[in-house]
Design a protein around this motif. Structure first.
Motif, PDB file in Angstrom:
ATOM      1  N   THR A  50       0.843  -1.198   0.000  1.00  0.00           N
ATOM      2  CA  THR A  50       0.000   0.000   0.000  1.00  0.00           C
ATOM      3  C   THR A  50       0.875   1.243   0.000  1.00  0.00           C
ATOM      4  O   THR A  50       1.813   1.346   0.784  1.00  0.00           O
ATOM      5  N   ARG A  51       0.561   2.167  -0.897  1.00  0.00           N
ATOM      6  CA  ARG A  51       1.307   3.420  -0.965  1.00  0.00           C
ATOM      7  C   ARG A  51       1.029   4.264   0.276  1.00  0.00           C
ATOM      8  O   ARG A  51       0.046   4.052   0.984  1.00  0.00           O
ATOM      9  N   LEU A  52       1.899   5.225   0.515  1.00  0.00           N
ATOM     10  CA  LEU A  52       1.801   6.079   1.700  1.00  0.00           C
ATOM     11  C   LEU A  52       0.429   6.740   1.812  1.00  0.00           C
ATOM     12  O   LEU A  52      -0.153   6.774   2.899  1.00  0.00           O
ATOM     13  N   ILE A  53      -0.115   7.232   0.727  1.00  0.00           N
ATOM     14  CA  ILE A  53      -1.415   7.895   0.774  1.00  0.00           C
ATOM     15  C   ILE A  53      -2.508   6.938   1.245  1.00  0.00           C
ATOM     16  O   ILE A  53      -3.383   7.301   2.024  1.00  0.00           O
ATOM     17  N   GLY A  54      -2.431   5.686   0.818  1.00  0.00           N
ATOM     18  CA  GLY A  54      -3.405   4.691   1.251  1.00  0.00           C
ATOM     19  C   GLY A  54      -3.283   4.362   2.725  1.00  0.00           C
ATOM     20  O   GLY A  54      -4.278   4.156   3.420  1.00  0.00           O
ATOM     21  N   ARG A  55      -2.060   4.332   3.199  1.00  0.00           N
ATOM     22  CA  ARG A  55      -1.819   4.074   4.624  1.00  0.00           C
ATOM     23  C   ARG A  55      -2.399   5.211   5.466  1.00  0.00           C
ATOM     24  O   ARG A  55      -3.055   4.979   6.488  1.00  0.00           O
ATOM     25  N   HIS A  56      -2.135   6.433   5.036  1.00  0.00           N
ATOM     26  CA  HIS A  56      -2.639   7.592   5.775  1.00  0.00           C
ATOM     27  C   HIS A  56      -4.162   7.639   5.727  1.00  0.00           C
ATOM     28  O   HIS A  56      -4.802   7.987   6.720  1.00  0.00           O
TER      29      HIS A  56
END
Length: 102
Positions: A50-56
């Motif tokens: 999961t990309r950073l934006i998805g994690r956030h």
């Protein structure tokens, strides 16, 4: 307490291998005992691929009520277990407060 609620919601939503919820309100221009500025460090297998934006977004979704009503600032540090194990100094330190209102 808001800090405990954050901890419970992130535990439930992300099943982290490691979770830190740090109240950083004391670093800001707020009344003593405030719970308005937090840093979360979340290490979860759910972040794999999961990309950073998805994690956030996952963290923000879990804390939607608190972000809308209680939290003024939230520093989010998300890692997979492999990424966390590669860090020698843990998550980055938060910057000093740049002001704010009294």
């Amino acid at each position: 307490m808001i800090q405990e609620r954050i901890q419970e919601k992130l535990q439930k939503a992300l099943s982290p291998a490691h979770l830190e919820v740090i109240n950083e309100s004391y670093m800001h221009n707020v009344p003593e005992g405030s719970e308005s500025h937090f840093k979360v460090i979340v290490v979860s297998d759910q972040f794999e691929g999961t990309r950073l934006i998805g994690r956030h977004r996952a963290v923000n979704s879990a804390l939607a009520h608190e972000l809308a009503n209680d939290i003024h600032a939230l520093a989010i540090h998300t890692y997979t277990l492999g990424e966390w194990q590669e860090l020698s100094n843990g998550a980055p330190l938060s910057p000093s407060c740049q002001g704010g209102s009294k």
